[in-house]
Design an enzyme around this catalytic site. Sequence first.
Site, PDB file in Angstrom:
ATOM      1  N   HIS A   9     -22.169 -20.821  56.189  1.00  0.00           N
ATOM      2  CA  HIS A   9     -23.336 -20.969  56.184  1.00  0.00           C
ATOM      3  C   HIS A   9     -24.172 -20.132  55.007  1.00  0.00           C
ATOM      4  O   HIS A   9     -23.408 -19.172  54.892  1.00  0.00           O
ATOM      5  CB  HIS A   9     -24.185 -20.821  57.417  1.00  0.00           C
ATOM      6  CG  HIS A   9     -23.934 -19.191  57.916  1.00  0.00           C
ATOM      7  ND1 HIS A   9     -24.566 -18.270  57.480  1.00  0.00           N
ATOM      8  CD2 HIS A   9     -23.110 -18.888  59.015  1.00  0.00           C
ATOM      9  CE1 HIS A   9     -24.180 -17.053  57.975  1.00  0.00           C
ATOM     10  NE2 HIS A   9     -23.186 -17.246  59.047  1.00  0.00           N
ATOM     11  N   GLU A  80     -19.466 -19.088  65.988  1.00  0.00           N
ATOM     12  CA  GLU A  80     -19.291 -17.540  65.514  1.00  0.00           C
ATOM     13  C   GLU A  80     -18.499 -16.775  66.595  1.00  0.00           C
ATOM     14  O   GLU A  80     -18.708 -17.204  68.033  1.00  0.00           O
ATOM     15  CB  GLU A  80     -20.627 -16.899  65.064  1.00  0.00           C
ATOM     16  CG  GLU A  80     -20.469 -15.660  64.917  1.00  0.00           C
ATOM     17  CD  GLU A  80     -19.629 -15.040  63.621  1.00  0.00           C
ATOM     18  OE1 GLU A  80     -18.597 -15.182  63.530  1.00  0.00           O
ATOM     19  OE2 GLU A  80     -20.287 -14.768  62.556  1.00  0.00           O
TER      20      GLU A  80
END
Length: 233
Positions: A9, A80
């Site tokens: 990202h 994550e």
Amino acid sequence: MTTVILVRHGRTTANADGSLAGHQPVGLDDTGQLQAKAAGERLAGVPIAAVVTSPLARCRETLALALPDVEPQVDPRLVECGYGDWEGQQLAKLSKDPLWKVVQQHPSAATFPGGERLAAMSARAVEAVREWDARIGAQHGPDALWLACSHGDVIKAIVADALGVHLDLFQRIMVEPASLTVINYTPLRPFVVRLNDTGAPLSALVPRGRKRRRRSTRDSDAAVGGGAGTPGT
């Protein structure tokens, strides 16, 4: 010989202020939005058979800017690492925690308080990528290209697996915001085709406006969570 393009990202508000986002719903900052759009320009014209993403907002926002016409499929295994009690704290403060040295030097043994083991994160992320790769190869043929959007430590773990190195060495790998990492999976072994490719000129490696200082062991520490990237890129 299916090939995956791993996209981290873009830079987030947490990356910019030096904190560890973890599973918090942080968004991209202005730089991160520009990075996501630039990644989309680099991906223009690439025949992508499927797009898979972490469920977190920063990955979804990155894909919305990079590939606005694509509806990604969500896989929670690409999320994550669960940093538990570390989430939301400043990295400068966390670096003084005794666990920091374990994360740096022996990550396969690291378990975050109230969170996840780094080894468990690695196992579920590698499982996800290899499972998707096999599925997409069966559906679209061995030359298919597909894309997965995830996070710095997650992509580093996937790269370590592809290189055949122990998780304890994964901190030697860098994955910057909005970078592209490409892995070609074959029947016998993966090949890392590109790593941490931001398309930035090499001039970005030249330190800017920094005073000379004495180097310390802190210079050898990896950026937990992936960091904010090289200044100037």
